[in-house]
Design an enzyme around this catalytic site. Structure first.
Site, PDB file in Angstrom:
ATOM      1  N   ARG A  35       0.831  -1.216   0.000  1.00  0.00           N
ATOM      2  CA  ARG A  35       0.000   0.000   0.000  1.00  0.00           C
ATOM      3  C   ARG A  35       0.868   1.271   0.000  1.00  0.00           C
ATOM      4  NH1 ARG A  35      -0.534   4.718   2.522  1.00  0.00           N
ATOM      5  NH2 ARG A  35      -0.007   3.732   4.489  1.00  0.00           N
ATOM      6  N   ASP A  36       1.492   1.570   1.135  1.00  0.00           N
ATOM      7  CA  ASP A  36       2.286   2.811   1.223  1.00  0.00           C
ATOM      8  C   ASP A  36       3.437   2.769   0.227  1.00  0.00           C
ATOM      9  OD1 ASP A  36       3.169   5.256   2.131  1.00  0.00           O
ATOM     10  OD2 ASP A  36       3.214   4.717   4.233  1.00  0.00           O
ATOM     11  N   HIS A 231       5.211   4.462  12.730  1.00  0.00           N
ATOM     12  CA  HIS A 231       5.188   4.416  11.257  1.00  0.00           C
ATOM     13  C   HIS A 231       6.161   5.506  10.802  1.00  0.00           C
ATOM     14  CE1 HIS A 231       2.860   4.166   7.296  1.00  0.00           C
ATOM     15  NE2 HIS A 231       3.432   5.361   7.176  1.00  0.00           N
ATOM     16  N   HIS A 233       8.821   7.157   8.223  1.00  0.00           N
ATOM     17  CA  HIS A 233       9.431   7.284   6.893  1.00  0.00           C
ATOM     18  C   HIS A 233      10.904   7.667   7.086  1.00  0.00           C
ATOM     19  CE1 HIS A 233       5.990   6.822   4.101  1.00  0.00           C
ATOM     20  NE2 HIS A 233       5.310   7.009   5.225  1.00  0.00           N
ATOM     21  N   CYS A 264       4.354   9.307   0.150  1.00  0.00           N
ATOM     22  CA  CYS A 264       2.936   9.696   0.082  1.00  0.00           C
ATOM     23  C   CYS A 264       2.768  10.704  -1.046  1.00  0.00           C
ATOM     24  CB  CYS A 264       2.497  10.309   1.415  1.00  0.00           C
ATOM     25  SG  CYS A 264       0.826  10.979   1.347  1.00  0.00           S
ATOM     26  N   ASN A 273       8.924   4.202   3.838  1.00  0.00           N
ATOM     27  CA  ASN A 273       9.053   3.837   5.253  1.00  0.00           C
ATOM     28  C   ASN A 273      10.402   3.173   5.477  1.00  0.00           C
ATOM     29  OD1 ASN A 273       6.009   3.567   4.584  1.00  0.00           O
ATOM     30  ND2 ASN A 273       6.127   3.738   6.794  1.00  0.00           N
TER      31      ASN A 273
END
Ligand code: HMG
Ligand code: MG
Length: 326
Positions: A35-36, A231, A233, A264, A273
């Site tokens: 996803r990310d 979370h 990055h 993002c 991340n």
């Protein structure tokens, strides 16, 4: 007469130092790579590749995978195939499959499929910064909570676990530094509407260990240690240090992205991340259990990196793959 060595000072022995730290013995990693990691890729990644990546991650021992997002395809075209990806996964018992949901429309789309294809967990995502909330989900923080409330209620009624993500918990690309009080404020709002777990997100990777600890502390005013995660990055190379800093607070759940993929679309210049391979390498070296097979994880990272025609963005992965090839 034999020379007598002075006694080794007790306060310097490694054992004492390690005992002083409240390190967890086990860590759960959520791989957010599908996803990310992939949401920001310009060229379309076929659903079959995303599905294969999920399979490889679960084969490597990941017990939670953030698979996709049910968001507007106009905003994030790469996630337009969310339903096909969810329907294509070969589910493995003991693995939790999560998806991002911004509103009721997204939730309805996620549960429109037969139950076997539903997510086990949804992630509602807000921001500690007003400007980022507007840019990312096109509404204010207060409006986002109003949107999330019925989604949380519907998900919990359907037996789906609800996680919340708090973007810009230390810094915002539009507002600059974010005070811990704002993280506490959002965490309180999320708790108030029934969000069960909260992820403290350093969206643009500007956080350093003390700042991230303060943001986490603010979240911990509303959530128990078992219901928070980090979370981070890695834009400024701080993500592993921030992981360790919050691990020392007792936090034992972290998001990480295979091969360090990602960023993002609404945080320009932000990179992925912390790489899952780097975190697993660090934790293994510290004797902390993850249940993840690093060798298989390397294969998963190599699979997606080969597809994207680039090297894994993980120092540990590159070093270990070089050793393998030697
Ligand atoms: P909006 O334009 O304000 O929504 O977008 P709207 O309700 O006015 O609807 C506009 C159009 O979007 C309509 O279509 C809706 O049907 C459609 P049209 O009539 O124009 O054809 N629409 C949807 N379509 C599919 N699924 C939906 C959906 N909702 C509306 N769920 C919205 C509001 C939230 C939808 C939009 O801003 C959006 O999709 N944003 C997503 C942003 C995003 O995915 N960002 C990246 C993920 S967050 C992240 O990466 C941070 C995180 O990793 C933590 C961290 O690191 O910080 C989690
Ligand atoms: Mg993120």
């Amino acid at each position: 007469m034999a020379h007598r060595l002075p006694a080794f000072p007790v306060w310097l022995t490694p054992k004492r130092d390690i005992e002083r730290m409240k390190l967890p013995t086990k860590v759960k990693l959520v791989d957010v790579g599908p996803r990310d990691g992939l949401q920001n890729e310009k060229a379309p990644v076929p659903a079959a590749v995303k599905i294969e990546l999920v399979h490889r991650l679960q084969d490597a021992g990941l017990t939670e995978i953030e698979v996709t997002s049910f968001v507007s395809p106009k905003w994030v075209p790469q996630m337009a195939d969310a339903a096909s990806v969810m329907a294509g996964i070969r589910r493995q018992p003991g693995v939790r499959y999560s998806v991002l949901i911004p509103n009721m429309k997204g939730f309805e789309a996620a549960v429109a499929a037969p139950r076997a294809f539903w997510p086990d967990e949804i992630v509602v995502f807000g921001a500690a910064s007003e400007a980022f909330s507007q840019r990312n989900i096109n509404c204010s923080i207060a409006e986002s909570i109003e949107r999330f409330a019925p989604v949380v209620q519907a998900a919990r009624a359907a037996g789906i676990h609800v996680r919340g993500a708090m973007s810009c918990a230390v810094g915002c690309p539009y507002e600059g530094e974010i005070a811990p009080e704002r993280v506490g404020y959002l965490a309180g709002l999320m708790k108030g509407i029934g969000v069960q777990h909260i992820g403290v997100a350093d969206t643009i990777g500007v956080g350093t260990p003390r700042k991230v600890q303060r943001a986490m502390e603010a979240a911990l005013r509303h959530y128990a240690i078992d219901d928070v995660s980090g979370h981070f990055h890695d834009t400024y190379g701080q993500a592993l240090a921030n992981t360790l800093a919050t691990l020392e607070m007792g936090v034992w759940q972290f998001d990480a992205s295979i091969a360090g993929l990602g960023g993002c679309p609404y945080a320009k210049g932000a990179t992925g991340n912390v790489a899952t391979e780097d975190v697993v390498y660090m934790l293994q070296g510290m004797g902390i259990e993850t249940g993840i097979d690093l060798d298989k994880l390397l294969d998963a990272g190599k699979f997606i990196s080969d597809f994207l025609e680039r090297k894994p963005n993980s120092r540990a992965a590159v070093a270990l793959l070089n050793q393998r090839a030697a």
